[in-house]
Design an enzyme around this catalytic site. Structure first.
Site, PDB file in Angstrom:
ATOM      1  N   ASP A  90      -9.521   9.035   4.373  1.00 55.81           N
ATOM      2  CA  ASP A  90      -9.126   8.089   3.279  1.00 55.81           C
ATOM      3  C   ASP A  90      -9.919   7.097   3.092  1.00 55.81           C
ATOM      4  O   ASP A  90     -10.020   6.234   2.072  1.00 55.81           O
ATOM      5  CB  ASP A  90      -7.871   7.407   3.630  1.00 55.81           C
ATOM      6  CG  ASP A  90      -7.673   6.879   4.993  1.00 55.81           C
ATOM      7  OD1 ASP A  90      -8.087   7.747   6.089  1.00 55.81           O
ATOM      8  OD2 ASP A  90      -7.550   5.911   5.320  1.00 55.81           O
ATOM      9  N   GLY A 147      -1.765   5.852   1.305  1.00 58.27           N
ATOM     10  CA  GLY A 147      -1.722   4.960   0.101  1.00 58.27           C
ATOM     11  C   GLY A 147      -1.922   3.498   0.274  1.00 58.27           C
ATOM     12  O   GLY A 147      -2.278   3.196   1.419  1.00 58.27           O
ATOM     13  N   GLY A 159      -1.136   0.438   1.036  1.00 64.76           N
ATOM     14  CA  GLY A 159      -0.126  -0.438   1.684  1.00 64.76           C
ATOM     15  C   GLY A 159      -0.217  -1.691   1.550  1.00 64.76           C
ATOM     16  O   GLY A 159       0.493  -2.545   1.835  1.00 64.76           O
ATOM     17  N   ARG A 160      -1.478  -2.235   1.049  1.00 67.62           N
ATOM     18  CA  ARG A 160      -1.593  -3.868   0.780  1.00 67.62           C
ATOM     19  C   ARG A 160      -2.431  -3.821  -0.452  1.00 67.62           C
ATOM     20  O   ARG A 160      -3.386  -4.795  -0.110  1.00 67.62           O
ATOM     21  CB  ARG A 160      -1.911  -4.426   2.346  1.00 67.62           C
ATOM     22  CG  ARG A 160      -3.470  -3.575   2.691  1.00 67.62           C
ATOM     23  CD  ARG A 160      -3.686  -4.721   3.799  1.00 67.62           C
ATOM     24  NE  ARG A 160      -4.866  -4.012   4.469  1.00 67.62           N
ATOM     25  CZ  ARG A 160      -5.687  -4.695   5.103  1.00 67.62           C
ATOM     26  NH1 ARG A 160      -5.526  -5.873   5.583  1.00 67.62           N
ATOM     27  NH2 ARG A 160      -6.680  -4.400   5.938  1.00 67.62           N
ATOM     28  N   ARG A 211     -12.018  -6.545  -5.164  1.00 65.05           N
ATOM     29  CA  ARG A 211     -13.345  -5.705  -5.207  1.00 65.05           C
ATOM     30  C   ARG A 211     -13.561  -4.605  -6.233  1.00 65.05           C
ATOM     31  O   ARG A 211     -12.531  -4.564  -7.163  1.00 65.05           O
ATOM     32  CB  ARG A 211     -13.376  -4.862  -3.798  1.00 65.05           C
ATOM     33  CG  ARG A 211     -12.627  -3.787  -3.802  1.00 65.05           C
ATOM     34  CD  ARG A 211     -12.830  -2.869  -2.680  1.00 65.05           C
ATOM     35  NE  ARG A 211     -11.724  -1.868  -2.123  1.00 65.05           N
ATOM     36  CZ  ARG A 211     -11.403  -1.556  -1.361  1.00 65.05           C
ATOM     37  NH1 ARG A 211     -12.005  -1.878   0.064  1.00 65.05           N
ATOM     38  NH2 ARG A 211     -10.642  -0.478  -0.834  1.00 65.05           N
TER      39      ARG A 211
HETATM   40  P1  AMP Z   1      -7.529   0.883   6.617  1.00 69.01           P
HETATM   41  O1  AMP Z   1      -7.693   1.027   7.907  1.00 69.01           O
HETATM   42  O2  AMP Z   1      -7.818  -0.493   6.103  1.00 69.01           O
HETATM   43  O3  AMP Z   1      -8.374   2.249   6.071  1.00 69.01           O
HETATM   44  O4  AMP Z   1      -5.981   1.244   6.139  1.00 69.01           O
HETATM   45  C1  AMP Z   1      -5.304   2.373   6.522  1.00 69.01           C
HETATM   46  C2  AMP Z   1      -3.957   2.346   5.996  1.00 69.01           C
HETATM   47  O5  AMP Z   1      -3.368   1.389   6.492  1.00 69.01           O
HETATM   48  C3  AMP Z   1      -3.908   2.437   4.375  1.00 69.01           C
HETATM   49  O6  AMP Z   1      -2.982   3.270   3.877  1.00 69.01           O
HETATM   50  C4  AMP Z   1      -3.652   0.792   4.131  1.00 69.01           C
HETATM   51  O7  AMP Z   1      -3.014   0.482   3.185  1.00 69.01           O
HETATM   52  C5  AMP Z   1      -2.757   0.501   5.411  1.00 69.01           C
HETATM   53  N1  AMP Z   1      -2.667  -0.793   5.847  1.00 69.01           N
HETATM   54  C6  AMP Z   1      -3.640  -1.418   6.552  1.00 69.01           C
HETATM   55  N2  AMP Z   1      -3.089  -2.732   7.105  1.00 69.01           N
HETATM   56  C7  AMP Z   1      -1.960  -2.849   6.317  1.00 69.01           C
HETATM   57  C8  AMP Z   1      -0.992  -4.074   6.243  1.00 69.01           C
HETATM   58  N3  AMP Z   1      -1.262  -4.895   6.774  1.00 69.01           N
HETATM   59  N4  AMP Z   1       0.244  -3.440   5.583  1.00 69.01           N
HETATM   60  C9  AMP Z   1       0.314  -2.529   5.163  1.00 69.01           C
HETATM   61  N5  AMP Z   1      -0.494  -1.619   5.180  1.00 69.01           N
HETATM   62  C10 AMP Z   1      -1.465  -1.572   5.716  1.00 69.01           C
HETATM   63 MG    MG Z   2      -8.787   2.460   4.006  1.00 70.89          MG
END
Ligand code: AMP
Ligand code: MG
Length: 501
Positions: free
Chosen positions: A263, A99, A101-102, A184
């Site tokens: 994802d 989901g 997360g940020r 974005r």
């Molecule tokens: P990504 O590697 O950007 O595709 O992120 C994978 C997952 O990690 C997603 O669910 C993001 O929302 C979560 N995520 C990445 N960085 C953060 C952060 N700093 N705080 C909370 N969730 C994060």
């Molecule tokens: Mg991602």
């Protein structure tokens, strides 16, 4: 954590006309949420062309209210921002709940009948943060901005960047770094992982599939959903086609996504999530840049195979919507998945033919394979080599001589020239056609790295310059000659990219 927004009280009209069909129709996949306050927001970059194409008011976006929206600290009046739920296979392992997360989906904009998401990244913690701080920092958000806009300019389907706002707050990554929020725009944020999440929620799966079809493949809405479920087989096929075409474009451009988890695989066929991506300098199928990809799962040359694996996970989510028995459903999606290799090969071969001046012609596979072997064995720069071949046709041998000894490439050049002659392509006209598909300027890793370091220290000029260059990838300008230089080996040896920063 920030409170759930009461958008009825927001009077911020900097972004008007946001709709929320996803949140309204698929509430089970969302949590209403609001961004964190930004103590001292500064607009670092705004994509005025994109804003105008969405009929957003550029002046309003630059105002205090606009920057408030783009930083996530204020919801636009009437908007219903949500964090989206999704699951995903990360490096092959299943994570049932990821989901946003940020991130937040602020809502949707429509323009000429085209619906797009307006989405923020780095806007604070949400119920999906799983221990993360919910924030992002200036370097990686400007990185996504620049690379996604470069991809767009290269004609590769991608999410686009509207803005980056520095929040004025420090975030701890490699030490304290300036916090930032990216806005974005995407055809949607529906991922394979969204379906992986929905399938385990049961009832929401079919409405999700129908929503995705209506939004991305509306021509399929009339197909029967019952009986053999041919609507969903056709939906799967459309996604397979869109993604096969996309990954072929990556392979033709030397783009390494770096984190092809499910994802990060869209159903629209757009490139999404520019965390650990990079562009090849020297051609190398084994190239890996991501600091966490120890096994090379997402190496450059693995990308088509990994994508097919992700599409198999997608197929699994659709089984209950298809066929009267599980065996029928598996047979139906397997038959579609089996077409992936042929589709990919077709897109790749057509793209390679164009890169070699034979657009629209069948190209002998061995000519392509032998060129790839030469490029790899001689560690030739991917981007530079195709421009050097066009120069060779113009009678200028210097660029190619700088990349590979003549005795090594001579026999291949003969065969290639033979193929051009066979198809009646003249040298000058071929060279010009090649230059229209082979970019001169890509975001070179060492130059992007330097620009982002400077931006993190408050100096935006190198970023702005590089952005201008890479968003004009085919326009040769003498004063941009430095931007064609591959990274020095000393840089490439140690260069790494990072996820989730
Ligand atoms: P990504 O590697 O950007 O595709 O992120 C994978 C997952 O990690 C997603 O669910 C993001 O929302 C979560 N995520 C990445 N960085 C953060 C952060 N700093 N705080 C909370 N969730 C994060
Ligand atoms: Mg991602």
């Amino acid at each position: 954590m920030a409170a759930i927004p009461d958008s009825t009280v927001s009077t911020n009209t900097a972004v008007a006309g946001l709709e929320s069909t996803f949140a309204d129709e698929l509430g089970a996949l969302t949590v209403p949420w609001q961004g964190a306050p930004a103590p001292d927001p500064t607009l670092l970059v705004l994509n005025e062309q994109l804003a105008a194409s969405l009929r957003l008011d550029v002046q309003a976006l630059r105002s205090e209210d606009g920057v408030g929206v783009l930083s996530g600290s204020t919801a636009p009046a009437g908007a219903k921002p949500v964090a989206m739920a999704y699951a995903g296979h990360q490096f092959g392992g299943y994570a049932p709940l990821l989901g946003d997360g940020r991130a937040l989906l602020l809502g949707e904009l429509t323009n000429s009948g085209q619906r797009v998401d307006l989405h923020l990244k780095g806007s604070g913690r949400t119920p999906f943060s799983r221990g993360g701080d919910g924030f992002a920092v200036v370097g990686p958000m400007l990185r996504e901005y620049l690379v996604s806009e470069a991809m767009y300019a290269l004609g590769i389907p991608t999410t686009r960047a509207l803005s980056v706002v520095a929040t004025g707050q420090h975030v701890y990554r490699h030490g304290a770094e300036p916090g930032a929020v990216l806005a974005r725009v995407a055809a949607s944020h529906l991922r394979v992982g969204t379906f992986e999440y929905a399938v385990r929620q049961g009832e929401v799966l079919q409405p999700l599939a129908d929503y995705a079809i209506a939004r991305h493949y509306p021509e399929l809405t009339e197909l029967p959903a019952g009986g053999d479920g041919s609507r969903y087989v056709a939906f799967f096929e459309a996604v397979v086609e869109a993604q096969a075409s996309l990954v072929a474009k990556w392979m033709l451009t030397g783009f390494v996504h770096g984190v092809m988890n499910t994802d990060n695989t869209t159903v629209s066929g757009e490139t999404i999530d520019y965390g650990p991506c990079a562009f090849l300098d020297a051609f190398d199928p084994a190239a890996v840049f991501s600091s966490i990809d120890h096994g090379g799962r997402y190496a450059f040359g693995n990308q088509p195979a990994v994508l097919k694996w992700n599409l198999a996970r997608f197929a699994e989510t659709l089984l209950t919507l298809i066929g009267s028995t599980p065996d029928d459903a598996i047979a139906a999606v397997s038959a579609v998945l089996d077409t992936f290799d042929e589709r990919y090969d077709g897109h790749y071969a057509a793209g390679m033919a164009a890169k070699l001046g034979l657009a629209g012609k069948a190209i002998d596979r061995s000519v392509v394979d032998d060129l790839l072997t030469l490029l790899e064995e001689s560690s030739m720069d991917w981007t530079g080599s195709f421009r050097a071949l066009a120069d060779e046709l113009r009678g200028n041998s210097t660029p190619l001589d700088g990349l590979v000894p003549r005795e090594r490439i001579g026999p291949w050049l003969e065969r290639w020239r033979g193929a051009l002659t066979k198809h009646g392509r003249g040298a000058a006209e071929t060279a010009d056609a090649m230059d229209c598909v082979n970019p001169l300027y890509i975001p070179r890793n060492h130059q992007l790295d330097a620009a982002l370091r400077a931006a993190t220290d408050g100096e935006l000029a190198p970023f702005e310059k590089l952005l201008e260059v890479v968003t004009h990838p085919f326009d040769r300008r003498d004063e941009w000659s430095d931007y064609t230089t591959p990274a020095p080996p000393s840089f490439s040896k140690t260069f790494q990219t990072f996820c989730g920063t």
